[in-house]
Enzyme design. Structure first.
Site, mmCIF file in Angstrom:
data_model
loop_
_atom_site.group_PDB
_atom_site.id
_atom_site.type_symbol
_atom_site.label_atom_id
_atom_site.label_comp_id
_atom_site.label_asym_id
_atom_site.label_seq_id
_atom_site.Cartn_x
_atom_site.Cartn_y
_atom_site.Cartn_z
ATOM 1 N N ALA A 53 -4.722 7.543 -4.135
ATOM 2 C CA ALA A 53 -3.364 7.102 -4.476
ATOM 3 C C ALA A 53 -3.464 5.616 -4.811
ATOM 4 C CB ALA A 53 -2.419 7.339 -3.308
ATOM 5 N N SER A 83 0.845 -1.186 0.000
ATOM 6 C CA SER A 83 0.000 0.000 0.000
ATOM 7 C C SER A 83 0.883 1.239 0.000
ATOM 8 C CB SER A 83 -0.945 -0.030 1.209
ATOM 9 O OG SER A 83 -1.949 0.951 1.084
ATOM 10 N N ASN A 84 0.333 2.381 0.351
ATOM 11 C CA ASN A 84 1.109 3.631 0.354
ATOM 12 C C ASN A 84 0.617 4.545 1.466
ATOM 13 O OD1 ASN A 84 -1.039 5.486 -0.729
ATOM 14 N ND2 ASN A 84 -0.955 3.995 -2.399
ATOM 15 N N ARG A 85 1.209 5.724 1.564
ATOM 16 C CA ARG A 85 0.996 6.599 2.724
ATOM 17 C C ARG A 85 -0.202 7.537 2.609
ATOM 18 N NH1 ARG A 85 5.186 6.225 6.114
ATOM 19 N NH2 ARG A 85 7.189 5.522 5.279
#
Ligand code: C5P
Length: 220
Positions: free
Chosen positions: A95, A29-31
Protein backbone atom coordinates in the site's frame (compact mmCIF):
# COMPACT_ATOMS: atom_id res chain seq x y z
CA UNK A 1 17.69 -25.99 -9.66
CA UNK A 2 14.95 -26.45 -7.10
CA UNK A 3 11.62 -28.17 -7.51
CA UNK A 4 8.12 -26.79 -7.63
CA UNK A 5 5.90 -25.01 -10.13
CA UNK A 6 8.01 -21.82 -9.94
CA UNK A 7 11.46 -23.43 -9.87
CA UNK A 8 14.03 -21.30 -11.68
CA UNK A 9 11.84 -18.18 -11.55
CA UNK A 10 12.56 -14.92 -9.74
CA UNK A 11 9.47 -13.46 -8.06
CA UNK A 12 9.62 -9.89 -6.74
CA UNK A 13 6.97 -8.82 -4.23
CA UNK A 14 6.23 -5.51 -2.49
CA UNK A 15 4.33 -5.56 0.79
CA UNK A 16 3.22 -3.40 3.68
CA UNK A 17 2.69 0.35 3.86
CA UNK A 18 5.21 3.04 3.10
CA UNK A 19 6.01 5.73 5.62
CA UNK A 20 6.55 9.31 4.51
CA UNK A 21 8.30 11.58 7.01
CA UNK A 22 6.85 14.98 7.91
CA UNK A 23 9.66 15.86 10.31
CA UNK A 24 12.06 13.76 12.45
CA UNK A 25 9.21 12.73 14.76
CA UNK A 26 6.15 12.38 12.51
CA UNK A 27 5.05 10.58 9.37
CA UNK A 28 2.15 9.84 7.00
CA UNK A 29 1.26 6.19 6.47
CA UNK A 30 -1.70 3.80 6.17
CA UNK A 31 -3.25 0.71 7.75
CA UNK A 32 -1.58 -1.99 5.64
CA UNK A 33 -0.33 -4.87 7.83
CA UNK A 34 1.73 -6.63 5.14
CA UNK A 35 -0.04 -9.93 5.86
CA UNK A 36 -1.23 -10.53 2.28
CA UNK A 37 2.03 -9.52 0.57
CA UNK A 38 4.19 -11.50 2.99
CA UNK A 39 1.94 -14.56 2.55
CA UNK A 40 2.37 -14.26 -1.24
CA UNK A 41 6.16 -14.10 -0.92
CA UNK A 42 6.12 -17.18 1.33
CA UNK A 43 3.84 -19.07 -1.08
CA UNK A 44 6.12 -18.25 -4.03
CA UNK A 45 9.12 -19.55 -2.07
CA UNK A 46 7.22 -22.76 -1.27
CA UNK A 47 6.55 -23.13 -5.01
CA UNK A 48 10.32 -23.17 -5.58
CA UNK A 49 10.87 -19.58 -6.77
CA UNK A 50 13.74 -17.35 -5.77
CA UNK A 51 11.86 -14.59 -3.99
CA UNK A 52 12.76 -10.99 -3.20
CA UNK A 53 10.40 -9.17 -0.86
CA UNK A 54 10.59 -5.39 -0.56
CA UNK A 55 8.70 -4.51 2.58
CA UNK A 56 7.65 -1.27 4.20
CA UNK A 57 7.54 -1.02 8.00
CA UNK A 58 5.44 -3.95 9.31
CA UNK A 59 5.14 -5.77 12.62
CA UNK A 60 5.17 -9.27 11.16
CA UNK A 61 8.25 -11.47 10.68
CA UNK A 62 10.23 -11.79 7.46
CA UNK A 63 9.00 -14.94 5.64
CA UNK A 64 11.22 -18.04 5.58
CA UNK A 65 13.32 -18.65 2.51
CA UNK A 66 12.80 -15.13 1.14
CA UNK A 67 15.37 -12.34 0.66
CA UNK A 68 13.65 -9.45 2.44
CA UNK A 69 14.65 -5.80 1.99
CA UNK A 70 13.17 -3.32 4.45
CA UNK A 71 12.41 0.21 3.30
CA UNK A 72 10.40 3.14 4.63
CA UNK A 73 9.42 5.56 1.88
CA UNK A 74 7.90 5.02 -1.57
CA UNK A 75 11.04 6.40 -3.20
CA UNK A 76 13.17 3.87 -1.28
CA UNK A 77 10.73 1.12 -2.27
CA UNK A 78 11.08 2.06 -5.95
CA UNK A 79 14.89 2.03 -5.67
CA UNK A 80 14.87 -1.38 -3.95
CA UNK A 81 12.53 -2.78 -6.62
CA UNK A 82 14.73 -1.48 -9.44
CA UNK A 83 17.81 -2.94 -7.74
CA UNK A 84 16.09 -6.34 -7.47
CA UNK A 85 15.05 -6.51 -11.16
CA UNK A 86 15.09 -8.44 -13.46
CA UNK A 87 12.29 -10.71 -12.31
CA UNK A 88 9.92 -13.11 -14.06
CA UNK A 89 7.00 -11.98 -11.93
CA UNK A 90 6.33 -8.70 -10.12
CA UNK A 91 3.57 -8.60 -7.52
CA UNK A 92 2.83 -5.14 -6.11
CA UNK A 93 0.94 -5.84 -2.90
CA UNK A 94 2.29 -2.85 -0.98
CA UNK A 95 0.00 0.00 0.00
CA UNK A 96 2.31 2.69 -1.33
CA UNK A 97 1.52 6.15 0.02
CA UNK A 98 0.13 8.21 -2.84
CA UNK A 99 1.75 11.38 -1.51
CA UNK A 100 4.85 12.44 0.33
CA UNK A 101 5.73 15.61 2.20
CA UNK A 102 8.88 17.64 1.74
CA UNK A 103 10.13 16.81 5.23
CA UNK A 104 11.24 19.45 7.70
CA UNK A 105 14.78 18.92 9.07
CA UNK A 106 13.60 20.03 12.51
CA UNK A 107 10.54 19.04 14.46
CA UNK A 108 7.70 21.37 13.53
CA UNK A 109 6.79 23.41 16.61
CA UNK A 110 3.33 24.21 17.77
CA UNK A 111 2.75 27.46 19.60
CA UNK A 112 -0.22 29.29 21.00
CA UNK A 113 0.38 32.15 18.62
CA UNK A 114 1.23 29.98 15.61
CA UNK A 115 -1.26 28.76 13.02
CA UNK A 116 -1.29 24.97 12.38
CA UNK A 117 1.22 24.07 9.63
CA UNK A 118 0.11 23.31 6.09
CA UNK A 119 1.41 20.05 4.64
CA UNK A 120 2.31 20.38 0.99
CA UNK A 121 1.83 16.99 -0.64
CA UNK A 122 3.74 15.79 -3.67
CA UNK A 123 2.82 12.77 -5.75
CA UNK A 124 4.89 9.65 -5.13
CA UNK A 125 6.23 7.52 -8.00
CA UNK A 126 3.86 4.73 -9.08
CA UNK A 127 6.01 1.63 -8.61
CA UNK A 128 3.57 -0.79 -10.22
CA UNK A 129 3.06 1.36 -13.32
CA UNK A 130 6.78 1.96 -13.74
CA UNK A 131 7.52 -1.80 -13.63
CA UNK A 132 4.59 -2.65 -15.92
CA UNK A 133 5.60 -0.01 -18.47
CA UNK A 134 9.32 -0.81 -18.68
CA UNK A 135 10.52 -1.03 -22.25
CA UNK A 136 13.38 -3.33 -21.39
CA UNK A 137 13.34 -6.11 -18.86
CA UNK A 138 9.63 -6.01 -18.13
CA UNK A 139 8.68 -9.04 -16.00
CA UNK A 140 6.62 -11.57 -17.97
CA UNK A 141 3.79 -11.12 -15.47
CA UNK A 142 3.00 -7.93 -13.57
CA UNK A 143 0.34 -8.17 -10.88
CA UNK A 144 -1.23 -5.28 -8.98
CA UNK A 145 -3.69 -4.94 -6.14
CA UNK A 146 -6.71 -2.70 -5.91
CA UNK A 147 -8.22 -1.83 -2.56
CA UNK A 148 -11.58 -0.22 -3.17
CA UNK A 149 -14.57 0.67 -1.09
CA UNK A 150 -17.06 0.80 -4.02
CA UNK A 151 -17.42 -0.25 -7.67
CA UNK A 152 -14.58 -2.71 -7.08
CA UNK A 153 -14.60 -4.42 -10.49
CA UNK A 154 -15.01 -1.19 -12.46
CA UNK A 155 -12.02 0.41 -10.74
CA UNK A 156 -9.95 -2.76 -11.13
CA UNK A 157 -10.56 -2.87 -14.88
CA UNK A 158 -9.65 0.79 -15.19
CA UNK A 159 -6.48 0.20 -13.12
CA UNK A 160 -5.45 -2.77 -15.28
CA UNK A 161 -5.53 -0.55 -18.37
CA UNK A 162 -4.05 2.61 -16.84
CA UNK A 163 -1.11 0.91 -15.12
CA UNK A 164 -0.45 -1.59 -17.89
CA UNK A 165 -0.31 -4.67 -15.68
CA UNK A 166 -1.51 -8.17 -16.56
CA UNK A 167 -3.63 -8.96 -13.52
CA UNK A 168 -5.32 -6.99 -10.76
CA UNK A 169 -6.26 -8.62 -7.48
CA UNK A 170 -9.17 -6.50 -6.30
CA UNK A 171 -10.67 -6.47 -2.87
CA UNK A 172 -13.40 -4.59 -1.09
CA UNK A 173 -11.74 -2.93 1.88
CA UNK A 174 -15.02 -1.62 3.19
CA UNK A 175 -15.40 -4.98 4.93
CA UNK A 176 -12.61 -4.92 7.55
CA UNK A 177 -9.77 -6.38 5.51
CA UNK A 178 -6.94 -4.24 6.90
CA UNK A 179 -5.06 -6.30 9.48
CA UNK A 180 -7.57 -9.16 9.15
CA UNK A 181 -6.52 -12.75 8.47
CA UNK A 182 -8.95 -13.30 5.60
CA UNK A 183 -9.63 -11.59 2.32
CA UNK A 184 -12.26 -11.72 -0.42
CA UNK A 185 -10.77 -11.03 -3.84
CA UNK A 186 -11.60 -10.83 -7.54
CA UNK A 187 -8.94 -11.61 -10.15
CA UNK A 188 -9.35 -9.15 -13.00
CA UNK A 189 -7.42 -9.69 -16.23
CA UNK A 190 -8.04 -9.02 -19.92
CA UNK A 191 -9.46 -12.56 -20.04
CA UNK A 192 -12.21 -11.69 -17.56
CA UNK A 193 -13.01 -11.85 -13.86
CA UNK A 194 -12.70 -14.71 -11.37
CA UNK A 195 -14.26 -14.14 -7.94
CA UNK A 196 -13.03 -16.20 -5.02
CA UNK A 197 -14.90 -16.73 -1.74
CA UNK A 198 -13.62 -15.22 1.50
CA UNK A 199 -10.42 -17.12 2.25
CA UNK A 200 -7.55 -16.98 4.68
CA UNK A 201 -4.84 -14.64 3.33
CA UNK A 202 -2.45 -17.61 3.21
CA UNK A 203 -4.98 -19.48 1.03
CA UNK A 204 -5.44 -16.44 -1.25
CA UNK A 205 -1.64 -16.40 -1.58
CA UNK A 206 -1.38 -20.11 -2.40
CA UNK A 207 -4.13 -19.89 -5.03
CA UNK A 208 -2.67 -16.73 -6.55
CA UNK A 209 0.76 -18.37 -6.86
CA UNK A 210 -0.83 -21.47 -8.44
CA UNK A 211 -2.68 -19.22 -10.91
CA UNK A 212 0.55 -17.35 -11.72
CA UNK A 213 2.50 -20.59 -12.27
CA UNK A 214 -0.23 -21.78 -14.62
CA UNK A 215 -0.25 -18.50 -16.56
CA UNK A 216 3.57 -18.49 -16.85
CA UNK A 217 3.42 -22.05 -18.12
CA UNK A 218 1.23 -20.88 -21.00
CA UNK A 219 3.62 -18.02 -21.85
CA UNK A 220 6.16 -19.11 -24.48
O1 C5P B 1 -4.75 2.94 -7.83
P1 C5P B 1 -3.78 2.49 -6.79
O2 C5P B 1 -2.55 3.34 -6.85
O3 C5P B 1 -4.37 2.39 -5.42
O4 C5P B 1 -3.35 1.01 -7.21
C1 C5P B 1 -2.87 0.08 -6.27
C2 C5P B 1 -1.79 -0.76 -6.87
O5 C5P B 1 -0.73 0.06 -7.34
C3 C5P B 1 -1.14 -1.69 -5.86
O6 C5P B 1 -0.69 -2.85 -6.54
C4 C5P B 1 0.02 -0.88 -5.34
O7 C5P B 1 1.06 -1.69 -4.84
C5 C5P B 1 0.45 -0.13 -6.58
N1 C5P B 1 1.02 1.20 -6.33
C6 C5P B 1 2.38 1.42 -6.53
N2 C5P B 1 2.91 2.68 -6.34
C7 C5P B 1 2.12 3.70 -5.97
C8 C5P B 1 0.75 3.50 -5.76
C9 C5P B 1 0.23 2.23 -5.94
O8 C5P B 1 3.10 0.49 -6.88
N3 C5P B 1 2.65 4.91 -5.79
Amino acid sequence: AGRGTLAGRHVLVTSGPTREPIDPARFLSNRSSGKQGHAIAAAAARAGARVTLVSGPVEIADPNGVATRRVETAQQMLEAVEAALPADVFIGAAAVADWRVEPSADKIKKGASRAPPTLVLRENPDILASVAQRREGRPALVVGFAAETRDVLLHAQEKLARKGCDLIVANDVGAGVFGADSNEVHLVSRAGVASWPRLDKTEVAARLIAHIAETLGETP
